[in-house]
Design a protein around this motif. Structure first.
Motif, PDB file in Angstrom:
ATOM      1  N   GLY A 267       0.818  -1.201   0.000  1.00 52.97           N
ATOM      2  CA  GLY A 267       0.000   0.000   0.000  1.00 52.97           C
ATOM      3  C   GLY A 267       0.852   1.252   0.000  1.00 52.97           C
ATOM      4  O   GLY A 267       2.008   1.233   0.428  1.00 52.97           O
ATOM      5  N   GLY A 268       0.274   2.327  -0.493  1.00 50.32           N
ATOM      6  CA  GLY A 268       0.980   3.601  -0.486  1.00 50.32           C
ATOM      7  C   GLY A 268       0.024   4.736  -0.759  1.00 50.32           C
ATOM      8  O   GLY A 268      -1.092   4.535  -1.237  1.00 50.32           O
ATOM      9  N   MET A 269       0.466   5.944  -0.435  1.00 48.49           N
ATOM     10  CA  MET A 269      -0.360   7.118  -0.677  1.00 48.49           C
ATOM     11  C   MET A 269      -0.398   7.426  -2.166  1.00 48.49           C
ATOM     12  O   MET A 269       0.632   7.411  -2.846  1.00 48.49           O
ATOM     13  N   GLN A 270      -1.582   7.701  -2.684  1.00 48.32           N
ATOM     14  CA  GLN A 270      -1.782   7.918  -4.112  1.00 48.32           C
ATOM     15  C   GLN A 270      -0.948   9.082  -4.635  1.00 48.32           C
ATOM     16  O   GLN A 270      -1.002  10.200  -4.108  1.00 48.32           O
TER      17      GLN A 270
ATOM     18  N   ASP B 256      -1.826  -1.193  -3.927  1.00 45.79           N
ATOM     19  CA  ASP B 256      -3.063  -0.517  -3.547  1.00 45.79           C
ATOM     20  C   ASP B 256      -2.738   0.925  -3.175  1.00 45.79           C
ATOM     21  O   ASP B 256      -1.809   1.169  -2.383  1.00 45.79           O
ATOM     22  N   ALA B 257      -3.486   1.873  -3.743  1.00 51.39           N
ATOM     23  CA  ALA B 257      -3.253   3.291  -3.466  1.00 51.39           C
ATOM     24  C   ALA B 257      -4.328   3.827  -2.527  1.00 51.39           C
ATOM     25  O   ALA B 257      -5.508   3.475  -2.646  1.00 51.39           O
ATOM     26  N   TYR B 258      -3.923   4.695  -1.606  1.00 53.96           N
ATOM     27  CA  TYR B 258      -4.829   5.297  -0.633  1.00 53.96           C
ATOM     28  C   TYR B 258      -4.692   6.810  -0.662  1.00 53.96           C
ATOM     29  O   TYR B 258      -3.668   7.348  -1.091  1.00 53.96           O
TER      30      TYR B 258
ATOM     31  N   THR C 154      -3.470   4.560   4.673  1.00 51.39           N
ATOM     32  CA  THR C 154      -2.485   3.526   4.347  1.00 51.39           C
ATOM     33  C   THR C 154      -2.125   2.718   5.586  1.00 51.39           C
ATOM     34  O   THR C 154      -2.033   1.479   5.543  1.00 51.39           O
TER      35      THR C 154
ATOM     36  N   THR D 219       3.620  -1.237   3.657  1.00 51.79           N
ATOM     37  CA  THR D 219       3.293   0.093   3.137  1.00 51.79           C
ATOM     38  C   THR D 219       4.578   0.809   2.737  1.00 51.79           C
ATOM     39  O   THR D 219       5.621   0.671   3.397  1.00 51.79           O
TER      40      THR D 219
ATOM     41  N   SER E 188       6.640   4.079   2.624  1.00 53.12           N
ATOM     42  CA  SER E 188       6.710   5.332   3.381  1.00 53.12           C
ATOM     43  C   SER E 188       8.119   5.891   3.329  1.00 53.12           C
ATOM     44  O   SER E 188       9.075   5.171   3.005  1.00 53.12           O
TER      45      SER E 188
END
Length: 303
Positions: A177-180, A198-200, A206, A218, A220
């Motif tokens: 996951g990661g920030m969009q 997956d983008a958040y 996230t 994730t 970061s």
């Protein structure tokens, strides 16, 4: 020619006049050079006297541009006070200027205001997790870096994947996951080319996905991973691999070498000299990192 004059005297007279003219010319050149040097030294002295360093000393406080929403760099603590690594670096400068780390006025600003606030003299210096880039270096002058940032992967401490090697070996069976943002996929693929992504829409979302085990890791900033591990001991773990390195430094308005050199002196001696204990304490507090004491004797940069 008079009776007293001898053959050849006229030639000698002309030669003497030429030597005299050359001597005068040499004196003139030397005098001009001396005058030029005096003017240059005077201009240098004037420029030094006009440095922001002395204006700040006369004012009695340092004005620093920074942020308030990005821990562990700059944020408001439980008491509403500014805290973080950037804030510590600013207070270190105030200590060097006035022997008072509180003699600093913070101007809270967004990242897009960092360069404009310097150019318009709204602030004396920007201490705001500013990444050094060639483009920015055409608009401001950077200090020596005080942190090397990069991205990494954060896991749950009890994850089935022990470290980065395990994540990479898992191939397409893991989800990261990661920030969009437009670079998210490229960044993850540099390290884990087969992983699902997956983008958040926020860092908090996230982290929630990781806590709920909807993702295995994730993406970061390394500093954010260290901060999260500090805030929730035993909950999170660093995969042990970082990439996409970049440097964080402070920035000053161009054209003032006296001010820039002074700031660089403070930063360097914090990282490896008289204020190392203060610098090391900040690293431990914000990142959970114990810095190695610089070797005593031969300067570390030449070791």
């Amino acid at each position: 020619m008079t009776e007293e004059a001898k053959p050849g005297d006229e030639t000698e007279a002309r030669r003497g006049a030429g030597l005299e003219r050359r001597s005068l010319l040499s004196l003139g050149i030397a005098g001009a050079a001396a005058a030029s040097l005096a003017t240059a030294n005077g201009a240098k002295a004037q420029a030094t006297g006009d440095s922001k360093l002395y204006a700040i000393k006369d004012r009695g406080r340092l004005i620093v541009g920074t942020g308030s929403t990005n821990p562990p760099w700059h944020f408001q603590d439980a008491n509403g006070d500014l805290a973080g690594m950037d804030i510590d670096m600013a207070r270190l400068l105030a200590k060097g200027l006035f022997d008072d780390p509180e003699a600093v006025e913070f101007v809270i600003q967004g990242s897009d205001a960092r360069i404009p606030s310097l150019i318009t003299d709204k602030v004396d210096i920007v201490v705001q997790w500013m990444t050094v880039t060639p483009g920015r270096a055409q608009q401001v002058e950077f200090t020596i870096p005080y942190y090397r940032e990069g991205v990494g992967l954060m896991l749950l401490a009890d994850s089935q994947y022990a470290d980065f090697a395990a994540l990479r070996a898992a191939g397409s069976t893991i989800t990261v996951g990661g920030m969009q943002n437009v670079f998210l996929e490229d960044w993850i693929r540099k390290a884990l080319p087969e992983a699902r992504i997956d983008a958040y829409d926020s860092p908090d979302a996230t982290i929630q996905a990781l806590n709920a085990r909807r993702v295995d890791a994730t993406l970061s900033d390394q500093s954010a991973i260290r901060w999260m591990m500090q805030q929730a001991p035993g909950r999170f773990a660093d995969s042990g691999y970082g990439w996409l390195p970049n440097s964080y430094a402070s920035a000053v308005k161009p054209g003032d070498p006296t001010w820039l050199n002074w700031v660089n002196t403070v930063y360097k001696e914090a990282m490896m000299g008289v204020d190392f204990d203060l610098f090391a304490a900040s690293y431990k507090k914000w990142f959970g990192v114990d810095l190695e004491v610089p070797k005593v004797g031969f300067p570390g940069e030449f070791a």
